[in-house]
Design a protein around this motif. Structure first.
Motif, short mmCIF file in Angstrom:
data_model
loop_
_atom_site.label_atom_id
_atom_site.label_comp_id
_atom_site.label_asym_id
_atom_site.label_seq_id
_atom_site.Cartn_x
_atom_site.Cartn_y
_atom_site.Cartn_z
N ASP A 599 0.86 -1.18 0.00
CA ASP A 599 0.00 0.00 0.00
C ASP A 599 0.89 1.23 0.00
OD1 ASP A 599 -2.17 1.64 0.06
OD2 ASP A 599 -2.85 1.06 2.06
N GLU A 621 -8.23 -0.89 -2.44
CA GLU A 621 -8.33 -2.33 -2.66
C GLU A 621 -7.27 -3.11 -1.90
OE1 GLU A 621 -6.68 -0.46 -6.53
OE2 GLU A 621 -8.11 0.03 -4.93
N TYR A 623 -5.82 -1.76 1.23
CA TYR A 623 -6.07 -1.53 2.66
C TYR A 623 -7.38 -2.18 3.12
CZ TYR A 623 -6.96 0.85 7.06
OH TYR A 623 -7.24 1.12 8.37
N LEU A 624 -8.47 -1.93 2.40
CA LEU A 624 -9.78 -2.36 2.88
C LEU A 624 -9.95 -3.88 2.84
CD1 LEU A 624 -12.10 0.40 1.36
CD2 LEU A 624 -11.35 0.13 3.72
N THR A 625 -9.18 -4.56 2.01
CA THR A 625 -9.28 -6.03 1.99
C THR A 625 -8.48 -6.69 3.11
OG1 THR A 625 -7.46 -6.09 0.38
CG2 THR A 625 -9.72 -6.16 -0.49
N HIS A 626 -7.59 -5.93 3.74
CA HIS A 626 -6.79 -6.50 4.83
C HIS A 626 -7.24 -6.02 6.22
CE1 HIS A 626 -4.01 -7.27 1.45
NE2 HIS A 626 -3.55 -8.26 2.20
N GLN A 628 -9.32 -5.21 9.54
CA GLN A 628 -10.29 -6.02 10.24
C GLN A 628 -11.47 -5.22 10.77
OE1 GLN A 628 -8.28 -8.19 13.35
NE2 GLN A 628 -6.65 -8.89 12.00
N LYS A 636 -17.72 -1.07 3.98
CA LYS A 636 -16.48 -1.24 3.22
C LYS A 636 -16.77 -1.55 1.76
CE LYS A 636 -14.32 -4.16 6.12
NZ LYS A 636 -13.22 -5.03 6.63
N ALA A 637 -17.86 -2.27 1.52
CA ALA A 637 -18.20 -2.63 0.14
C ALA A 637 -18.44 -1.38 -0.70
CB ALA A 637 -19.43 -3.53 0.14
N LEU A 640 -15.09 0.38 -1.33
CA LEU A 640 -14.30 -0.30 -2.37
C LEU A 640 -14.84 -0.01 -3.76
CD1 LEU A 640 -13.55 -3.79 -0.77
CD2 LEU A 640 -11.86 -2.21 -1.72
N TYR A 716 2.61 -6.17 2.85
CA TYR A 716 1.92 -7.37 3.32
C TYR A 716 2.69 -8.59 2.80
CZ TYR A 716 -1.87 -4.13 4.31
OH TYR A 716 -2.62 -3.08 4.80
#
Length: 892
Positions: A599, A621, A623-626, A628, A636-637, A640, A716
């Motif tokens: 990121d 895509e 940050y928001l997928t990792h 919690q 979040k959807a 994104l 990551y």
């Protein structure tokens, strides 16, 4: 009633002094007869002798006032020094400019230059690029690096070369050299840098060597930033920082007719809402607003230390009245009036206040020098970059501290002075009259005052959330402190009555006598307990705040900072202090098979309304997928789906509260391309900044800010067992050309908590001083207790008590006072914490913290305080144990 002779013709002895001969009392009575106000006589025979005989207690009282005044002056001086340093920097750098054009931290476009020159009233325009830079060769010194247009800047600022530094022989060669700089003479002398030396620094792309081509005399701009200044060509500065096509601002010299405000309005209308046009001094005014809550909090902490000193003075004067009751009675019998007694004791307290305040002024200036670096570091880290090189004070600051100390002394003396005035001649001379004791209940005057103050605290607490000033919340806290203080005597009697059987059953004779002595001297003991209560209450409040902040941040970090490795340059954390670098590093890292994603995070300040707010740009895509955590508002959807293609933003929850925004509202943000409005589609819990946070996608950031630099590469790793090997590989490969830090997730958390501790280090100093003043109160009380019980102690020794038992009794008395003060202090601290969490923090930061009481820390501090109180009681205990048996029995 009495003649001017000693009719008994014997020395008159009493608790705290004596008239040595018939001549003394004759002079005393004649003085009363000849002086209408009697102050010199009373001061000579009642005040000076008492102060001289009880010099240790007098010294303790003066020390308590001095410490309180010192803290007030130190905090005010540090606050003023930081703002004054910033204002001086603005004035030095602005020079003759009377207007400036900005567009937030992202900068102004280069093409605006020509447009500004064509505007009416504008006489001269020059661009400025101004950034701070760390230089490892100079002890990692942070300097201010200014990029200027040498061909036109002489209209704005005067640069004078020092005698030691040669003038630039070939200006054209200097302009064509991208690595040439001029540095201040002060910087040169501090680090022994001379003309021709090279300095290795970190630029946006790699390490660079800057060559010193001249030294600037410490005048004008060279005085800015504490003298830590370097100057380079504006275009070389653009290349150095990777700011192609942009400057930080344009400085303008404009006609001031008809007046500067109307000219400013005309230029603003010509440019539209895309840019800010203001006077240079407006930056100083904005800095004042930005630091208000931080500095108010420090100031209140300083006055709390002075408040503890007020209780110390009150106790001293109260003891003085009790010990000199016989002298007061004699003076009243010889003609002294009630008002003479009032003036006498207020005058004594005033003298102590003046002495303590005078000493406190000097100590405060010394303390300010020690605190300046700590406070300015916290300010630079969280608010704005400052580098104050000296403590600035004004007569108003010194006068405020001095008068606060004197006023507290006078206020503290009012009660004891009235008590002295109420002593009648017969009552004063009779020894048995001194045995009267104050026995408070839940219905006596002190308790009623406490209830009134508690009601006031509740009212202020209730109305404070609707007010826009922090002072309402602090007012509620102050009312609560005094409510507890006035109720202390009643609580001391009530709780003491309940605990007496337990204490008598579990302790020895010395400890039982100590416990009973506190109950007999309720008024004096309660004041000492109140002082300890305030000091320990402050400790509990600070511990609860910092502990809860750490607990909340720990939970937030675990949910919100998911990367395995954080790569930054210049400093460990990516905000305000680090050096942004180019994004090509991410492309290299993505070629490694161990790396799953990278990121690219960029953080700058943007103007929202009249406040600078952190703007963070990253890749949704990634940050928001990792991450919690869930959104507080929105999903979040949706983020994104929309953040890359629409003008939308996710904001911190405290941003919504501070700016009164809701989901669907827009946030107008100033960019180099003008004002851009971003729709709020989500809100998250965040503790990055007390001013809130706005997050947009990196694609939108690049499109509107023309900025591809990166503050932090969040890496990551696919296989978590290889995190350390990947970190070492990054450092080994890139550290030769970049000053990189690669922190693991756990190291990042540790660094965050270290910064929290550094930020609140100055608060720790304040709590230590408050506790120290409380300990002085213990010593003062015990010394007075020993003097008043001289005969009692002599009797105890006569019937078999050992020196050791007498010493134990006095130390136990100090321990009981401390335990009582700590018990009430804990209750007070909980109340103060409630006000801070529900009123002061939401108003100043927008945060709502989860209460987490750090029991271990509070217990440790309480244990240390108890041990220190017993050490403080050692001197009085030693004095008591050394009393001469015969003289003690003869005392009175």
């Amino acid at each position: 009633m009495f003649s001017g002779q000693n009719v008994l013709n014997v020395p008159i002895k009493y608790a705290s002094g004596h008239f040595d001969s018939a001549a003394s009392i004759t002079g005393f009575s004649l003085g009363l007869a000849t002086n209408p106000f009697m102050s010199p006589v009373l001061i000579r025979y009642l005040s000076f002798r008492h102060a001289r005989k009880h010099f240790p207690r007098t010294l303790l009282t003066v020390s308590g006032v001095a410490l309180g005044v010192a803290v007030v002056i130190a905090i005010q001086a540090v606050n003023y020094s930081i703002l004054e340093s910033f204002r001086k920097m603005v004035d030095s750098i602005s020079g003759r400019a009377n207007l400036e054009v900005t567009a937030g931290a992202a900068g102004v476009p280069e093409e605006l230059w020509e447009r500004l020159e064509k505007l009416p009233h504008v006489q001269y325009v020059t661009p400025i690029l101004q950034q701070t830079l760390r230089i490892p060769q100079l002890g990692n010194e942070t300097i201010l690096l200014m990029g200027i247009d040498f061909t036109g800047d002489e209209k704005f600022r005067d640069y004078t070369f020092s005698k030691e530094g040669a003038r630039v022989d070939d200006p054209l060669a200097f302009l064509n050299d991208p690595d040439a700089i001029l540095i201040s003479e002060r910087l040169s002398k501090r680090y022994y840098v001379k003309e021709g030396d090279t300095l290795s620094v970190l630029a946006a792309d790699a390490r660079r060597s800057l060559r010193v081509r001249g030294l600037l005399r410490e005048e004008g701009p060279a005085k800015a930033f504490g003298g830590s200044l370097a100057v380079m060509d504006i275009y070389a500065s653009q290349a150095f920082w990777g700011r192609d096509g942009k400057f930080d601002r344009f400085d303008l010299i404009v006609e001031e007719k008809p007046n500067i405000q109307s000219v400013k309005t005309e230029i603003r209308q010509a440019l539209g809402n895309d840019f800010t046009v203001d006077l240079p001094r407006a930056r100083g005014e904005n800095a004042t607003k930005l630091l208000t809550s931080f500095q108010v909090g420090l100031s209140v902490g300083g006055f709390v230390a002075l408040l503890v000193g007020l209780f110390l003075i009150y106790n001293t004067m109260q003891i003085a009245v009790a010990q000199r009751q016989k002298e007061i009675g004699i003076a009243r019998a010889l003609g002294a009036r009630r008002r003479d007694m009032i003036f006498l004791f207020i005058g004594e307290s005033l003298t102590l206040g003046i002495l303590g305040s005078a000493i406190g002024v000097g100590v405060g200036l010394w303390l300010a020098r020690g605190l300046l670096a700590t406070v300015s570091g916290a300010v630079s880290m969280h608010f704005l970059k400052v580098n104050p090189d000296e403590v600035y004070v004004t007569p108003a600051i010194l006068g405020l501290g001095f008068l606060a100390g004197v006023a507290s002394a006078v206020i503290a003396a009012l009660g004891p002075a009235r008590r002295a005035a109420s002593v009648t001649p017969v009552e004063g001379i009779r020894v048995e009259s001194r045995a009267r004791h104050f026995r408070p209940t839940f219905f006596t005057i002190n308790a009623r005052i406490s209830y009134g103050l508690a009601a006031l605290a509740l009212v202020l607490r209730w109305i404070a959330p609707d007010r826009q000033s922090l002072y309402w919340g602090y007012g509620a806290q102050l009312a609560m402190i005094f409510a507890f203080a006035f109720l202390a005597p009643t609580l001391l009697v009530s709780v003491g009555r309940l605990l007496r059987p337990v204490v008598h059953r579990l302790s020895g004779p010395a400890e039982r006598l100590a416990f009973d002595q506190i109950q007999r001297q309720v008024s004096r003991s309660a004041v000492t307990i109140a002082a300890i209560m305030i000091g320990f209450g402050m400790v509990v409040e600070i511990a609860n705040y910092i502990g809860s902040l750490k607990h909340t941040v720990q939970r937030w970090v675990a949910q919100s900072i998911p990367a395995d490795i954080f790569v930054t340059s210049g400093t460990k954390l990516a905000y305000r202090q680090n050096t942004p670098i180019r994004e090509t590093l991410a492309d290299d890292l993505l070629q490694w098979p161990e790396v799953e994603a990278v990121d690219r995070v960029r953080t700058i300040d943007v103007r929202v309304g009249d406040t600078d707010v952190p703007l963070i740009a990253n890749i949704p895509e990634v940050y928001l997928t990792h991450v919690q955590r869930d959104f507080i508002l929105g999903t979040k959807a949706e983020a994104l789906a929309r953040m890359n293609k629409d003008l939308v933003a996710v904001v911190a929850d405290n941003f919504l509260r501070r700016f009164h925004k809701k989901l669907g509202d827009t946030v107008p943000i100033q960019t180099p391309r003008g004002i851009v409005s971003f729709e709020i589609i989500g809100a998250i819990e965040d503790y990055t900044s007390d001013r809130g946070l706005v997050a947009i996608s990196r694609n939108q950031f690049i499109a509107h800010f023309d900025d591809r630099l990166v503050d932090s590469f969040d890496v990551y790793v696919r296989d978590k067992s290889k995190i350390e090997s990947v970190r070492q590989r990054i450092l080994n490969k890139y550290s030769a050309e970049l000053t990189l830090f690669a922190l693991t997730n756990q190291e990042m958390k540790t660094e965050i908590f270290r910064i929290i501790d550094e930020t609140y280090k100055v608060i720790r100093v304040l709590e230590i001083i408050a506790v120290l003043v409380s300990l002085l109160g213990i010593v003062n009380t015990l010394l007075a207790s020993i003097l008043e019980r001289t005969r009692e102690l002599g009797v105890l020794r006569a019937i078999g008590a050992t020196r050791r038992q007498i010493g134990r009794m006095v130390i136990a008395e100090g321990a009981y006072l401390t335990l009582g003060g700590m018990f009430l202090g804990f209750l007070l601290g909980v109340g103060l914490t409630e006000v801070i969490f529900s009123v002061i923090l939401p108003q100043s930061t927008g945060w709502y913290l989860t209460l987490s009481i750090p029991w271990l820390r509070i217990s440790v501090v309480a244990s240390i305080g108890l041990v220190l109180s017993m050490f403080a009681a050692y001197y009085p205990a030693r004095q008591a144990a050394r009393l001469n048996l015969v003289r003690a029995i003869e005392y009175e």
